[in-house]
Each structure stands twice: as structure tokens, then as C-alpha cells.
Write a protein that holds these residues in place. Sequence first.
Motif, short mmCIF file in Angstrom:
data_model
loop_
_atom_site.label_atom_id
_atom_site.label_comp_id
_atom_site.label_asym_id
_atom_site.label_seq_id
_atom_site.Cartn_x
_atom_site.Cartn_y
_atom_site.Cartn_z
N HIS A 218 0.91 -0.99 0.24
CA HIS A 218 0.12 0.03 0.09
C HIS A 218 0.79 1.22 -0.02
CE1 HIS A 218 -3.56 -2.35 1.06
NE2 HIS A 218 -2.74 -3.08 1.82
N LYS A 219 0.27 2.17 -0.32
CA LYS A 219 0.98 3.51 -0.32
C LYS A 219 0.56 4.36 0.65
CE LYS A 219 3.96 5.84 -3.33
NZ LYS A 219 4.95 5.18 -3.54
N LYS A 220 1.34 5.15 1.78
CA LYS A 220 0.92 5.98 2.47
C LYS A 220 1.62 7.28 2.49
CE LYS A 220 -0.66 6.47 7.57
NZ LYS A 220 -0.27 5.78 8.67
N GLY A 221 1.07 8.24 1.97
CA GLY A 221 1.83 9.54 1.62
C GLY A 221 2.86 9.02 0.74
N ASP B 57 -0.29 -5.75 -5.25
CA ASP B 57 0.16 -4.44 -5.26
C ASP B 57 -0.96 -3.44 -5.25
OD1 ASP B 57 1.41 -1.88 -5.36
OD2 ASP B 57 2.83 -2.52 -6.90
N HIS B 58 -1.20 -2.73 -4.09
CA HIS B 58 -2.72 -1.77 -4.25
C HIS B 58 -2.23 -0.40 -4.52
CE1 HIS B 58 -5.05 -4.93 -2.29
NE2 HIS B 58 -3.96 -5.38 -1.45
N ARG B 59 -0.81 -0.49 -4.81
CA ARG B 59 -0.35 1.17 -4.97
C ARG B 59 -0.80 1.96 -6.36
NH1 ARG B 59 5.71 -0.11 -4.00
NH2 ARG B 59 4.75 -1.61 -5.52
N SER B 60 -1.13 0.97 -7.38
CA SER B 60 -1.34 1.54 -8.48
C SER B 60 -2.87 1.47 -8.68
CB SER B 60 -0.54 0.90 -9.76
OG SER B 60 -0.79 -0.53 -9.53
N PRO B 61 -3.36 2.43 -9.70
CA PRO B 61 -4.81 2.45 -9.77
C PRO B 61 -5.51 1.04 -10.13
CG PRO B 61 -3.78 3.97 -11.12
CD PRO B 61 -2.93 3.46 -10.45
#
Length: 445
Positions: free
Chosen positions: A362-365, A435-439
Amino acid sequence: MSTFVQEETWGQSEMAELQFMRLKETVNRVYQNVPFYRHAFESEGITSDDVRSLADLQRLPFTKKHHLRDNYPFDLIATPMDEVVRIHGSSGTSGKPTVVAYTKKDIEHWSDIVARAIYMAGGRRGDLLHNAYGYGLFTGGLGLHHGSERLGCATIPMSGGNTARQITLIQDFKPRVISATPSYLMNIGETMKEMGMDPTESSLKYAILGAEPWSEEMRAAIEALFDLKAMDIYGLSEVMGPGIAMECVDCQDGLHIAEDHFIVEVIDPETLLPVPDGDDGELVFTSLTKEALPIIRYRTGDIASITREPCRCGRTTTKMSRVKGRIDDMLIIRGVNVFPSEIERYILQMDELVCHYQIHLHKKGVMDLAELHVEVCESFFDALPDKDLTHPIAEDLVKRIQRTLKMQALVSMDVFLKKPNSIPRSEGKAKRIVDHRSPTLSVSK
Ligand code: DLL
């Protein structure tokens, strides 16, 4: 020794002589027939005549995956199309595949190489080989198939999936050898247990497992589950397919590279310079006998080391270590690099956990965060009051996993325990990273 292993016991100078002769042929072939290579050589100021020794290989430019994509579908083929008898492709899940091609002679060489690999893993003429690698564009199914037939095994072309049927045929046909991804063989064994069978009583004696990273701990778990010997097989479609390197049943300690067909180099992926034997780096392969799609200094993206020490089995070929993982699958968690297969090792050291896990990104900031989702074993789950995975006993286990990962792998991760059978089972290459970071949700291959 069988005819399948004679080149594997050659002295180093004998092998180097053969490699150089074949390298010259390969370089001439691509220089004359593939505009991409001619331009790449010329932009380095090199012609095919400049390759005068094996060491000159290092003057040649690297080939990368995007070069295959840029030349999609057939522009890297070095023979007339009417000499091509087979097309395969990479197993990537999205976009167009990277296309690879084979002449009749390429298929013969590949069959010999895989026959040798199966022999190395304990398979013999007359054995039944149950092939659970996927058939199709993926090289696993047909690669093992032709090698198995070449060795003289009765080959069962199961492909992946339909696990209940695989089990029926294992019970009925009694194969001695099985080929599959390690995660799929684990799935088959666990399904057998769920169906009330004892996998240790199956006929299987040797397993040929690869196409995805796996750990020593996973090997131990599979060997115990079935009471068999499990050997690692390595390869990639861009270079040929399975069989580029194979572990011997005698030692199970590193994979013998088919050096009469491929030259291996190990480089630092940043500096592109060679690393010393024994150090981890990126594997680079040059094909020596391929006609349709010869490949020069292909950067695999796979991290491993090599040793040139002769093996106790008597083979003298260079050996590579287990592949730790692909550079692009390496996780960088709060500045620490770690491969999913390293996390697998620690999971499998804990009795409460099983080998089914996924790492969610995930991405956080600006920070990347990683969560480990891992299944607990049935007995731990059944003994938990109310089967409650938030119970303090389960929370203690979470803390213990986090401490182990922190101390042994130096990574801090959130850990989520999952109930048995909740993480999707593999029927081919396991999906370890979500990977949930990309749309668009992407999953590693
Ligand atoms: O996976 C070929 C293969 C089929 C090998 C059957 C072994 C058995 P690709 O689909 O092109 O080809 O994927 C190649 O898979 O670059 C590695 O990252 C990974 N890989 C293959 N074998 C191993 C292994 C086939 N033994 C990519 N250990 C390679 C770890 C492996 N990773």
C-alpha cells in the motif's frame, strides 16, 4: 554414466573451447541476420570479428526484456520464418507476451537439455512422469513434456489445474516423477490430505519444481508432505525455457547450468560489472546453440550466485544458487530490501503457520507499506477460543512473527493472520505480491 551427462563432466578448458566455438557461430548468426543486434554491436563500435576469445563476450551489449517487446513479435528471429516450428511466450499476466521462437533443431536441443535435467533429478527411462506445468504459451508444460519423452519416460500431460483429477491420476497411474511449481505441488498434497489420503503413501519419489522462487524451508515441507526428494529447475522463456539449470538429486545443493548451451555471467545490476563467484548478483545468459532466437547477454532480472567448484555428484559444470527473487519483486520496506522468498523462510520456521501467504503493498503518503497476510495451521486455529483470530493468543503470535521478521530479515511489517484455506491456492506460479499502490491492481508474475 548415461549419455545424457557426458558434457557435464568435461574439464574446464574442454568446455571453454566448445563454448567459444559456439559463441562465434551465435555472434555471426545474429550479426548477419538480426538488424537489432547489428545496430547494437555497431553502436559499441564492434563487429562479429571482434569476438576473438570468451572474454570478449563482455564487450558485447546486454539484451533486456524491453528489447524483445520493442521487436514484437518476430523481429529478433534470426532464421527464415519457414524454419520456425514453435512459438512460446512469457507468462506475464498483462500486456502482450514476449515472443520466443524455435527451429526443429532448437526443439531437439531443448528436449536433450530437459531430458538431462530430468535424469539429473532421478528420472529414468521407463518411469511415469506426471507433468503438472501449464501447457500453452508458457514453456513449462511443453518444455518438460518433450524432455520427458526424449528421456523415455511415459509422460502424462496433465497441465495445471483440476486438482482432484490430478490426484485421481496420481493414485491410479502411480507416477514416480512429478513436475510442477512448488506452490502447486504443495496445493496437490494438501488437497490429498483434505480428501483423506496420505500423500506419503503416493508413488511419487522425485519432484522437479521451479518457475517461481521457493525456499529451503518450502523444500523441507514438500519433501515431508510426500516423502519424496524435491529438486529445483530453473529457466526462462527468453533464454529457452525450463532446463537452463537443474539441481542434482545426489546433492540438492545448487543448480548445474547446461554450459554447453548457455554461458552464465553474474553482474551487479547497478554497475553492470561482474561480481565475484559466490556473491549475489543478476544472472545474465548468452545462448550458444539456438538458431531461431539466439540471445546475447540477456539480463534475467533474477538474483543468484554461482560457484565453479566441482559437485560431489561428479559433474563439473558451473552451479548457480537458488534464485532469491527477481529484482522487480524485491520489496523495499522502510529502506530495507527483502525478497518474498526470504519472508517465506521465516514463516515456515513457525509451527503455527503454513506456507500460504501474500504480501500486500500500500502507499501511505510517499511511503510504501507492506502487510503480510499469512494462514495459520488447522490445529492452531481449532485450538483458538471461538476460533477468534483477534484473541490474545493470536495477537501474541502476530507479535512473535513481527519480532522474527524484524530481527532476522530486518523488516517491519503489519501482520494479519488468516484462517486456513482463505488465501487463494496456486495452480501455477503463486501470486505472492498484491500491489494496491497503482490504480489498476497488479500482481507479480
Ligand atoms: O518459468 C520456465 C520454467 C518452467 C522454469 C518450468 C522452470 C520450470 P518464464 O515464464 O519465462 O519461464 O518465467 C521465467 O521465472 O526469470 C524467474 O524469475 C522465475 N523462475 C524460473 N525458474 C525459477 C526457479 C519459466 N527455479 C522466470 N526459482 C525467471 C526461482 C524461477 N525463480
